[in-house]
Scaffold this active site. Structure first.
Site, PDB file in Angstrom:
ATOM      1  N   LEU A 198       0.826  -1.208   0.000  1.00 33.54           N
ATOM      2  CA  LEU A 198       0.000   0.000   0.000  1.00 33.54           C
ATOM      3  C   LEU A 198       0.859   1.257   0.000  1.00 33.54           C
ATOM      4  O   LEU A 198       2.024   1.222   0.437  1.00 33.54           O
ATOM      5  CB  LEU A 198      -0.880   0.003   1.253  1.00 33.54           C
ATOM      6  CG  LEU A 198      -1.989  -1.052   1.289  1.00 33.54           C
ATOM      7  CD1 LEU A 198      -2.300  -1.450   2.712  1.00 33.54           C
ATOM      8  CD2 LEU A 198      -3.243  -0.545   0.590  1.00 33.54           C
TER       9      LEU A 198
ATOM     10  N   ASP B   5     -16.524   4.392   4.594  1.00 31.43           N
ATOM     11  CA  ASP B   5     -16.182   4.432   6.013  1.00 31.43           C
ATOM     12  C   ASP B   5     -15.309   5.635   6.348  1.00 31.43           C
ATOM     13  O   ASP B   5     -14.284   5.493   7.015  1.00 31.43           O
ATOM     14  CB  ASP B   5     -15.444   3.130   6.379  1.00 31.43           C
ATOM     15  CG  ASP B   5     -15.751   2.725   7.819  1.00 31.43           C
ATOM     16  OD1 ASP B   5     -15.230   1.693   8.267  1.00 31.43           O
ATOM     17  OD2 ASP B   5     -16.477   3.468   8.485  1.00 31.43           O
TER      18      ASP B   5
HETATM   19  O1  LIG Z   1      -6.810  -2.597   4.585  1.00 27.36           O
HETATM   20  C1  LIG Z   1      -6.810  -1.864   3.637  1.00 27.36           C
HETATM   21  C2  LIG Z   1      -6.570  -0.419   3.820  1.00 27.36           C
HETATM   22  C3  LIG Z   1      -5.446  -0.157   4.749  1.00 27.36           C
HETATM   23  C4  LIG Z   1      -4.535   0.840   4.617  1.00 27.36           C
HETATM   24  C5  LIG Z   1      -3.743   0.750   5.741  1.00 27.36           C
HETATM   25  C6  LIG Z   1      -2.664   1.660   6.098  1.00 27.36           C
HETATM   26  C7  LIG Z   1      -2.402   1.931   7.441  1.00 27.36           C
HETATM   27  C8  LIG Z   1      -1.425   2.861   7.805  1.00 27.36           C
HETATM   28  C9  LIG Z   1      -0.707   3.482   6.779  1.00 27.36           C
HETATM   29  C10 LIG Z   1       0.287   4.472   6.747  1.00 27.36           C
HETATM   30  C11 LIG Z   1       0.866   5.161   7.873  1.00 27.36           C
HETATM   31  N1  LIG Z   1       1.707   6.144   7.781  1.00 27.36           N
HETATM   32  C12 LIG Z   1       2.011   6.551   9.037  1.00 27.36           C
HETATM   33  C13 LIG Z   1       2.832   7.580   9.533  1.00 27.36           C
HETATM   34  C14 LIG Z   1       2.917   7.775  10.910  1.00 27.36           C
HETATM   35  C15 LIG Z   1       2.205   6.952  11.773  1.00 27.36           C
HETATM   36  C16 LIG Z   1       1.392   5.933  11.280  1.00 27.36           C
HETATM   37  C17 LIG Z   1       1.302   5.760   9.898  1.00 27.36           C
HETATM   38  N2  LIG Z   1       0.573   4.878   9.140  1.00 27.36           N
HETATM   39  N3  LIG Z   1       0.635   4.727   5.468  1.00 27.36           N
HETATM   40  N4  LIG Z   1      -0.127   3.948   4.680  1.00 27.36           N
HETATM   41  C18 LIG Z   1      -0.945   3.180   5.443  1.00 27.36           C
HETATM   42  C19 LIG Z   1      -1.925   2.257   5.090  1.00 27.36           C
HETATM   43  N5  LIG Z   1      -4.141  -0.240   6.502  1.00 27.36           N
HETATM   44  N6  LIG Z   1      -5.182  -0.826   5.867  1.00 27.36           N
HETATM   45  N7  LIG Z   1      -7.025  -2.153   2.360  1.00 27.36           N
HETATM   46  C20 LIG Z   1      -7.320  -3.417   1.920  1.00 27.36           C
HETATM   47  C21 LIG Z   1      -7.305  -3.611   0.566  1.00 27.36           C
HETATM   48  C22 LIG Z   1      -7.581  -4.857   0.069  1.00 27.36           C
HETATM   49  C23 LIG Z   1      -7.901  -5.912   0.892  1.00 27.36           C
HETATM   50  C24 LIG Z   1      -7.939  -5.682   2.252  1.00 27.36           C
HETATM   51  F1  LIG Z   1      -8.205  -6.679   3.054  1.00 27.36           F
HETATM   52  C25 LIG Z   1      -7.645  -4.433   2.771  1.00 27.36           C
END
Ligand SMILES: O=C(Cc1cc(-c2ccc3c(-c4nc5ccccc5[nH]4)n[nH]c3c2)n[nH]1)Nc1cccc(F)c1
Length: 265
Positions: A85, A133
């Site tokens: 991601l 959501d």
């Molecule tokens: O679950 C997600 C979406 C998703 C995105 C994320 C996610 C969580 C956290 C981050 C972060 C991120 N950056 C940060 C910087 C500081 C502190 C925490 C941070 N989290 N960047 N990209 C992310 C992406 N978790 N889950 N999609 C998905 C897609 C297909 C199938 C499925 F089962 C799920």
């Protein structure tokens, strides 16, 4: 290109979820930084959500929009599914809100976030994708604080996000969903109104200490706006927090609303 775990250096934990965690990761050859989400096949099987995961992957891998988090690719082994991601350097909107001195954003910053979200929702609704959501826990901030919808269908929670109710906070549920009626894309308009209120005020409009109280307030659209909220912002919120889903202000009119136009030139 078939990806495997050995293509990545794994970093710190970014978020924890029901079906697995999200880690900072870097692709070794390109040094490209991503968020690597690990889903456990066992839990997915036990909860009977294989089809949902496949659908989510199918949908998200084809979405291309500046305010929607990218799903670049995915791969799996015997035990886990891995999602590659987009990494959002500034974390969740939930945490950014908590970090504000008065736990709320300025009218300008709030209008920028609402406009970004509205344009992402226009793109999603055009593709008959609804109910993404939208709540602060599910919104990420990319480079330069650009807002990104990350559809946390799996209720990913940062280590420190507080609202960990059973199915995620009920604060954002529209009346039709509280009543278990079929939901249309207008549920997103309601949630946008709830979010707009929360960004400006620092708490959700129907917040209370238990589900039933919150449900009652939602069904009566019982909320109050503090005095510091501008008339223009109050007007937009009143056009979104409307009981009848058909009477909520449509997205193309939200981005033309005087409050949005005034703050996003
Ligand atoms: O679950 C997600 C979406 C998703 C995105 C994320 C996610 C969580 C956290 C981050 C972060 C991120 N950056 C940060 C910087 C500081 C502190 C925490 C941070 N989290 N960047 N990209 C992310 C992406 N978790 N889950 N999609 C998905 C897609 C297909 C199938 C499925 F089962 C799920």
């Amino acid at each position: 290109k078939v990806w495997t775990l050995s293509h990545f250096d794994i970093g710190r934990l970014l978020g924890r979820g029901k079906f697995g965690n999200v880690y900072l990761a870097r692709e070794k050859e390109s040094q490209f930084v991503v968020a690597l989400k690990v889903l456990f096949k066992k839990q997915i099987g036990e909860n009977n959500v294989e089809h949902q995961v496949r659908r989510e992957i199918e949908i998200q891998s084809h979405l291309r929009h500046p305010h929607i988090l990218r799903l670049y690719a995915y791969f799996h082994d015997d035990v886990r599914i891995y999602l590659i991601l987009e990494y959002a350097p500034q974390g969740t909107l939930f945490n950014a809100l908590q970090a504000q001195p008065q736990k709320r954003f300025s009218e300008s910053q709030s209008a920028i976030y609402i406009k970004s979200l509205s344009s992402a929702l226009i793109y999603l609704h055009e593709r008959d994708i609804i109910h993404r959501d939208i709540k602060p826990e599910n919104l990420l901030l990319g480079h330069k604080g650009v807002l990104k919808i990350a559809d946390f269908g799996w209720s990913v929670h940062e280590p420190n996000s507080m609202r960990m109710t059973l199915c995620g906070t009920v604060d954002y549920l529209p009346p039709e969903m509280v009543q278990g009626k079929p939901h249309t894309k207008n549920v997103d308009l309601w949630s946008l109104g709830v979010l707009c209120y929360e960004l400006l005020v620092g708490r959700a409009p129907f917040f209370s200490n238990n589900y039933d109280e919150t449900y009652k307030k939602i069904l009566k659209v019982d909320y109050k706006l503090p005095d510091h909220i501008s008339k223009a912002a109050a007007h937009l919120i009143s056009k979104l927090l409307v009981l009848n889903p058909q009477h909520r202000l449509p997205l193309d009119q939200i981005i033309l609303h005087p409050w949005i136009v005034a703050h996003t030139q």
